[in-house]
Design a protein around this motif. Structure first.
Motif, PDB file in Angstrom:
ATOM      1  N   GLU A   6     -13.200 -10.852   4.410  1.00  0.00           N
ATOM      2  CA  GLU A   6     -11.760 -10.608   4.506  1.00  0.00           C
ATOM      3  C   GLU A   6     -11.068 -11.121   3.248  1.00  0.00           C
ATOM      4  OE1 GLU A   6     -11.597 -11.342   9.359  1.00  0.00           O
ATOM      5  OE2 GLU A   6     -10.556 -12.706   7.998  1.00  0.00           O
ATOM      6  N   ASN A   7      -9.922 -10.533   2.940  1.00  0.00           N
ATOM      7  CA  ASN A   7      -9.118 -11.014   1.815  1.00  0.00           C
ATOM      8  C   ASN A   7      -8.500 -12.368   2.154  1.00  0.00           C
ATOM      9  OD1 ASN A   7      -9.465  -8.780   0.078  1.00  0.00           O
ATOM     10  ND2 ASN A   7      -7.945  -7.611   1.254  1.00  0.00           N
ATOM     11  N   ARG A   8      -8.419 -13.236   1.165  1.00  0.00           N
ATOM     12  CA  ARG A   8      -7.742 -14.511   1.286  1.00  0.00           C
ATOM     13  C   ARG A   8      -6.736 -14.622   0.136  1.00  0.00           C
ATOM     14  NH1 ARG A   8      -9.193 -14.340   5.664  1.00  0.00           N
ATOM     15  NH2 ARG A   8     -10.553 -15.762   6.840  1.00  0.00           N
ATOM     16  N   ILE A   9      -5.763 -15.511   0.283  1.00  0.00           N
ATOM     17  CA  ILE A   9      -4.731 -15.616  -0.748  1.00  0.00           C
ATOM     18  C   ILE A   9      -5.319 -16.086  -2.071  1.00  0.00           C
ATOM     19  CG2 ILE A   9      -2.851 -15.999   0.881  1.00  0.00           C
ATOM     20  CD1 ILE A   9      -3.095 -18.978   0.344  1.00  0.00           C
ATOM     21  N   TYR A  10      -6.476 -16.712  -2.023  1.00  0.00           N
ATOM     22  CA  TYR A  10      -7.073 -17.252  -3.238  1.00  0.00           C
ATOM     23  C   TYR A  10      -8.251 -16.422  -3.748  1.00  0.00           C
ATOM     24  CZ  TYR A  10      -9.925 -19.208   0.538  1.00  0.00           C
ATOM     25  OH  TYR A  10     -10.663 -19.364   1.677  1.00  0.00           O
ATOM     26  N   ARG A  11      -8.619 -15.298  -3.057  1.00  0.00           N
ATOM     27  CA  ARG A  11      -9.708 -14.438  -3.525  1.00  0.00           C
ATOM     28  C   ARG A  11      -9.706 -13.135  -2.759  1.00  0.00           C
ATOM     29  NH1 ARG A  11     -12.897 -13.949   0.626  1.00  0.00           N
ATOM     30  NH2 ARG A  11     -13.428 -15.757   1.948  1.00  0.00           N
ATOM     31  N   ASP A  12     -10.379 -12.112  -3.323  1.00  0.00           N
ATOM     32  CA  ASP A  12     -10.598 -10.860  -2.614  1.00  0.00           C
ATOM     33  C   ASP A  12     -11.823 -10.989  -1.709  1.00  0.00           C
ATOM     34  OD1 ASP A  12      -8.460  -9.640  -3.863  1.00  0.00           O
ATOM     35  OD2 ASP A  12      -9.693  -8.950  -5.565  1.00  0.00           O
ATOM     36  N   SER A  13     -11.982 -10.045  -0.811  1.00  0.00           N
ATOM     37  CA  SER A  13     -13.114 -10.094   0.118  1.00  0.00           C
ATOM     38  C   SER A  13     -14.417  -9.742  -0.600  1.00  0.00           C
ATOM     39  CB  SER A  13     -12.890  -9.112   1.268  1.00  0.00           C
ATOM     40  OG  SER A  13     -12.844  -7.773   0.783  1.00  0.00           O
ATOM     41  N   TYR A  14     -15.517 -10.279  -0.102  1.00  0.00           N
ATOM     42  CA  TYR A  14     -16.850  -9.887  -0.543  1.00  0.00           C
ATOM     43  C   TYR A  14     -17.303  -8.697   0.295  1.00  0.00           C
ATOM     44  CZ  TYR A  14     -17.069 -14.570  -2.639  1.00  0.00           C
ATOM     45  OH  TYR A  14     -16.818 -15.709  -3.368  1.00  0.00           O
ATOM     46  N   ASP A  15     -18.173  -7.840  -0.296  1.00  0.00           N
ATOM     47  CA  ASP A  15     -18.755  -6.814   0.566  1.00  0.00           C
ATOM     48  C   ASP A  15     -19.823  -7.468   1.439  1.00  0.00           C
ATOM     49  OD1 ASP A  15     -21.335  -6.809  -0.722  1.00  0.00           O
ATOM     50  OD2 ASP A  15     -20.557  -5.473  -2.256  1.00  0.00           O
ATOM     51  N   ILE A  16     -20.297  -6.742   2.446  1.00  0.00           N
ATOM     52  CA  ILE A  16     -21.166  -7.335   3.462  1.00  0.00           C
ATOM     53  C   ILE A  16     -22.444  -7.894   2.853  1.00  0.00           C
ATOM     54  CG2 ILE A  16     -22.573  -6.807   5.501  1.00  0.00           C
ATOM     55  CD1 ILE A  16     -20.386  -4.835   6.347  1.00  0.00           C
ATOM     56  N   GLU A  17     -23.085  -7.152   1.948  1.00  0.00           N
ATOM     57  CA  GLU A  17     -24.348  -7.622   1.355  1.00  0.00           C
ATOM     58  C   GLU A  17     -24.124  -8.891   0.537  1.00  0.00           C
ATOM     59  OE1 GLU A  17     -27.364  -6.877   1.832  1.00  0.00           O
ATOM     60  OE2 GLU A  17     -27.071  -5.118   3.100  1.00  0.00           O
ATOM     61  N   GLU A  18     -23.025  -8.926  -0.198  1.00  0.00           N
ATOM     62  CA  GLU A  18     -22.721 -10.132  -0.974  1.00  0.00           C
ATOM     63  C   GLU A  18     -22.502 -11.330  -0.053  1.00  0.00           C
ATOM     64  OE1 GLU A  18     -20.364  -8.755  -5.006  1.00  0.00           O
ATOM     65  OE2 GLU A  18     -19.283  -8.728  -3.082  1.00  0.00           O
ATOM     66  N   ALA A  19     -21.772 -11.105   1.041  1.00  0.00           N
ATOM     67  CA  ALA A  19     -21.488 -12.188   1.975  1.00  0.00           C
ATOM     68  C   ALA A  19     -22.778 -12.729   2.589  1.00  0.00           C
ATOM     69  CB  ALA A  19     -20.551 -11.695   3.079  1.00  0.00           C
ATOM     70  N   LEU A  20     -23.666 -11.832   2.977  1.00  0.00           N
ATOM     71  CA  LEU A  20     -24.916 -12.263   3.588  1.00  0.00           C
ATOM     72  C   LEU A  20     -25.799 -13.017   2.596  1.00  0.00           C
ATOM     73  CD1 LEU A  20     -25.734  -9.125   5.776  1.00  0.00           C
ATOM     74  CD2 LEU A  20     -25.041 -11.379   6.594  1.00  0.00           C
ATOM     75  N   GLU A  21     -25.788 -12.572   1.331  1.00  0.00           N
ATOM     76  CA  GLU A  21     -26.574 -13.280   0.311  1.00  0.00           C
ATOM     77  C   GLU A  21     -26.028 -14.684   0.074  1.00  0.00           C
ATOM     78  OE1 GLU A  21     -26.707 -10.852  -3.180  1.00  0.00           O
ATOM     79  OE2 GLU A  21     -27.827  -9.228  -2.203  1.00  0.00           O
ATOM     80  N   LEU A  22     -24.711 -14.814   0.025  1.00  0.00           N
ATOM     81  CA  LEU A  22     -24.108 -16.140  -0.135  1.00  0.00           C
ATOM     82  C   LEU A  22     -24.429 -17.041   1.056  1.00  0.00           C
ATOM     83  CD1 LEU A  22     -20.602 -15.157  -1.582  1.00  0.00           C
ATOM     84  CD2 LEU A  22     -22.398 -16.437  -2.766  1.00  0.00           C
ATOM     85  N   MET A  23     -24.372 -16.465   2.245  1.00  0.00           N
ATOM     86  CA  MET A  23     -24.680 -17.247   3.439  1.00  0.00           C
ATOM     87  C   MET A  23     -26.147 -17.669   3.461  1.00  0.00           C
ATOM     88  SD  MET A  23     -22.505 -15.082   6.294  1.00  0.00           S
ATOM     89  CE  MET A  23     -23.164 -16.009   7.678  1.00  0.00           C
TER      90      MET A  23
END
Length: 357
Positions: free
Chosen positions: A316-333
């Protein structure tokens, strides 16, 4: 037709006696009283009639072949469906031990032969009145319990409405996406349903657990109502002091929920909500906050919400950054699996993430 205008059902009185003249004599008395006699010659026949008609009173002869009146009474009283039917014994014997034995088997009264119609009528009227009074008392208790349950349900709904109103304030203070809570609930349910089918968690997750976590999850950040908005909405990196303030949202949220729980009956929804609010920032390796719990010391519901809330936040978008796509989010996690997150639950997310929003 309104219930109060409906004609009252004529009481059915079962007469069980192997002697025909006794059955017919009692039949005539019962008909004179305006009730419906139902006749049976033996115990087995009587049990079938009771199952089908459920009479309001049973008159049993004691001395019958194959199944005597005592045994028949015992079977009637052992069945939860028929045990409230009053039983009156009849016998040519008036030995006190026979009378006591009848009471021991659950009988309510004892009439001796030959029958005196006035006595029979008085006894039967008494037991039918008692049956009606008991029936009405049971129904009254049911209505009362239903009313109490409805009031308790209403109170619980009002509590939830207050909590969700606070959550909306907390969400707005933190500038979450409008759909954040809906995604959080939906994704938690999808994950937990998948966990229920897994060998690792199937024995821990019931259908009730799934339903409860779906409605309890939004309360994870309830404590944000007490965090200053300028900290929650700050675009720059937070100072150590500000991070300490942020960390207090877990204990504040849990305390609010505990106060609400303590004002009423304990229920699974509030206990799970407390666990989630208090522990969803604990880390798998014990480096999280506020209690530094680790591994399965962390309630399962909080472990689940920790993963799902991270996934939702990153996508999701946050005031301090744009959202990650799903694959990026899963890799970070994945980099935090084993430190922040339970490895087994993360594996399940990897398998079902395409079903998540």
């Amino acid at each position: 037709m309104p219930q109060e205008n409906m004609p009252k059902e004529v009481a059915k009185i079962l007469v069980v006696d192997d002697v025909e003249i006794n059955r017919f004599s009692l039949r005539d008395i019962i008909q004179e009283m305006g009730y419906q006699p139902v006749l049976a010659e033996n115990g087995m026949q009587a049990l079938k009639i009771i199952e089908r008609l459920h009479p309001q009173l049973a008159i049993l002869d004691i001395a019958m072949p194959e199944m005597d009146g005592y045994e028949l009474c015992k079977k009637i009283k052992e069945n939860p469906e028929t045990r409230d039917i009053p039983v009156v014994f009849i016998s040519a014997f008036d030995d006190p031990s026979d009378v006591v034995k009848g009471f021991d088997f659950g009988g309510e009264d004892y009439i001796t032969k030959p029958f005196i119609p006035k006595v029979v009528k008085a006894r039967l009227k008494l037991h039918l009145r008692l049956y009606d009074a008991n029936y009405e008392l049971v129904n009254m208790n049911r209505r009362l319990q239903s009313s109490i349950n409805e009031q308790l349900h209403q109170l619980e709904m009002e509590k939830k409405n207050v909590l969700y109103a606070l959550i909306r304030v907390a969400r707005e203070n933190a500038c979450y996406d409008v759909d954040h809570m809906e995604r959080l609930c939906y994704n938690c349910r999808i994950l937990v349903e998948a966990m229920q089918l897994s060998p690792e968690y199937g024995h821990l997750i019931s259908d009730s657990f799934i339903d409860t976590i779906e409605v309890a999850t939004p309360l994870c950040d309830l404590g944000n109502v007490a965090i200053p908005t300028d900290i929650l909405q700050k675009k720059e990196a937070l100072t150590p002091e500000e991070m300490e303030v942020i960390h207090t949202h877990t204990t504040i949220g849990a305390r609010i929920l505990e106060d609400i729980r303590d004002t009423g009956d304990y229920n699974d929804f509030l206990q799970m909500s407390i666990d989630i609010a208090h522990y969803h920032h604990e880390n798998w390796d014990g480096t999280g906050y506020p209690c530094q719990k680790k591994g399965d010391e962390i309630p399962l519901s909080a472990q689940i919400v920790a993963l799902v809330s991270a996934y939702c936040a990153m996508t999701e978008n946050r005031i301090y950054r744009d959202s990650y796509d799903i694959e990026e989010a899963l890799e970070l996690m994945e980099k935090d699996v084993g430190t922040k997150y339970n490895p087994e639950i993360y594996k399940i997310i990897r398998k079902i993430y395409r079903h998540m929003h």
